[in-house]
Design an enzyme around this catalytic site. Structure first.
Site, PDB file in Angstrom:
ATOM      1  CE  LYS A 118      19.450  20.354  -7.386  1.00 16.23           C
ATOM      2  NZ  LYS A 118      20.842  20.682  -7.631  1.00 16.23           N
ATOM      3  CD  GLN A 156      23.189  17.760  -7.067  1.00 14.49           C
ATOM      4  OE1 GLN A 156      22.363  18.316  -7.782  1.00 14.49           O
ATOM      5  NE2 GLN A 156      23.406  18.128  -5.812  1.00 14.49           N
ATOM      6  CG  ASP A 173      23.731  24.919  -9.820  1.00 17.47           C
ATOM      7  OD1 ASP A 173      22.756  25.193  -9.103  1.00 17.47           O
ATOM      8  OD2 ASP A 173      24.264  23.797  -9.881  1.00 17.47           O
TER       9      ASP A 173
END
Ligand SMILES: Nc1nc2c(c(=O)[nH]1)N[C@@H](CN(C=O)c1ccc(C(=O)N[C@@H](CCC(=O)O)C(=O)O)cc1)CN2
Length: 295
Positions: free
Chosen positions: A53, A97, A120
């Site tokens: 990322k 994450q 997200d």
């Protein structure tokens, strides 16, 4: 018949190249998009996804801010890191994450994210907007893997409207939100969301024009489960020992023989994974644009 490859690497490259001019516009208007990542623990796969990322951000001109906590971090430590990311001015969007190490309540941590910084689309407010079908002016980030799957199908002109989709796996990051996305007005698919307790799974899959496999069981989806010409997206990924070399290699949920029956097939690796990463960048850019131009 050999299936057309849904090339996630090439499609993600196209998405990223389209984002760069939007990022330039943001920067020239004084808004510097910045992605934060919060990684807890030392799971090698998670470390590698987070590193990817940051590489992606550097490639397109998004700043990135990395917060890594050790496996020994307490829930109070994770909570404090999330609060810091919520208030960090240079962080315009961020992710936690997943999975978090055992002992942390993932849902409780996701709820602490500022929904406006949720890169997200996993905060309950943004998932709620997906349930409500809110789009347009009130655009909310979509979870990255579902968004990447739909983006890839659209770019390959795979018909979705009125088609029957079988999603295998009901997890938070893929199956559940994907079912909602495919049934949204405008996409208008009919979805069967299957899982480990589904009876006659193969029969459910056989009826589908689009199959999404997100379970993490190597080669579980067999060629005789697939309707000829169906589009098959292989999402689940597992590291297995190569029989010849003994070294670790990645393998997907879909048996290679499916390529002889399907009309379209995403490879794994090289399919949905790169699209997941590209859609994260798209969410960061969109959030920064909302900050600049408003809703
Ligand atoms: N907070 C989140 N956590 C997790 C998500 C997510 O969307 N948000 N999804 C997955 C992991 N993931 C992103 O975080 C992810 C997984 C795989 C890939 C990818 O590009 N895979 C490559 C292969 C990579 C390799 O060589 O190991 C591929 O498919 O070609 C990107 C992102 C769970 N956690």
């Amino acid at each position: 018949m050999t299936a057309t490859t849904l090339d996630g690497v090439a499609t993600a490259a196209a998405v990223k190249s389209e984002l760069t001019s939007r990022i330039d516009d943001l920067r020239s208007n004084g808004v510097v998009p910045g992605l934060g990542t919060l990684l807890v623990g030392d799971d090698p796969a998670s470390r590698s996804y987070v590193a990817g990322k940051h590489r992606d951000c550097a490639e397109v001109g998004i700043e990135s801010i990395r917060v890594d906590l050790p496996a020994s971090a307490t829930t109070a430590d994770v909570r404090a890191a999330i609060h810091d990311l919520n208030s960090a001015r240079e962080v315009t969007g961020y992710i936690v994450q997943l999975p978090l190490p055992a002992g942390h309540d993932e849902n409780a941590m996701l709820e602490l994210i500022d929904p406006d910084k949720d890169a997200d689309g996993l905060h309950p407010t943004n998932l709620g907007r997906l349930v409500l079908g809110i789009e347009g002016e009130l655009h909310s980030p979509l979870p990255c893997t579902p968004a990447g799957i739909v983006e890839m199908l659209q770019r390959y002109d795979v018909a979705i409207r009125g088609r029957h989709v079988a999603v295998i796996g009901r997890g938070l990051t893929v199956g559940r939100p994907l079912g909602l996305l495919f049934t949204r007005k405008g996409l208008d698919a009919t979805v069967t969301l299957t899982h480990s307790r589904t009876v006659d799974l193969a029969d459910e899959v056989r009826r589908a024009d689009i199959v999404v496999a997100a379970v993490g069981v190597p080669h579980m989806v067999k060629a005789d489960w697939i309707k000829p010409g169906a589009a098959v997206l292989d999402v689940g990924i597992t590291r297995v020992a190569d029989e010849e070399t003994g070294k670790g290699r990645l393998t997907g949920d879909v048996d290679p023989a499916v390529a002889e029956v399907a009309g379209h097939l995403s490879p794994n690796p090289g399919g949905v994974g790169p699209m997941t990463r590209a859609m994260l960048l798209a969410n960061v850019v969109k959030a920064a644009e909302l900050k600049l131009y408003g809703r």
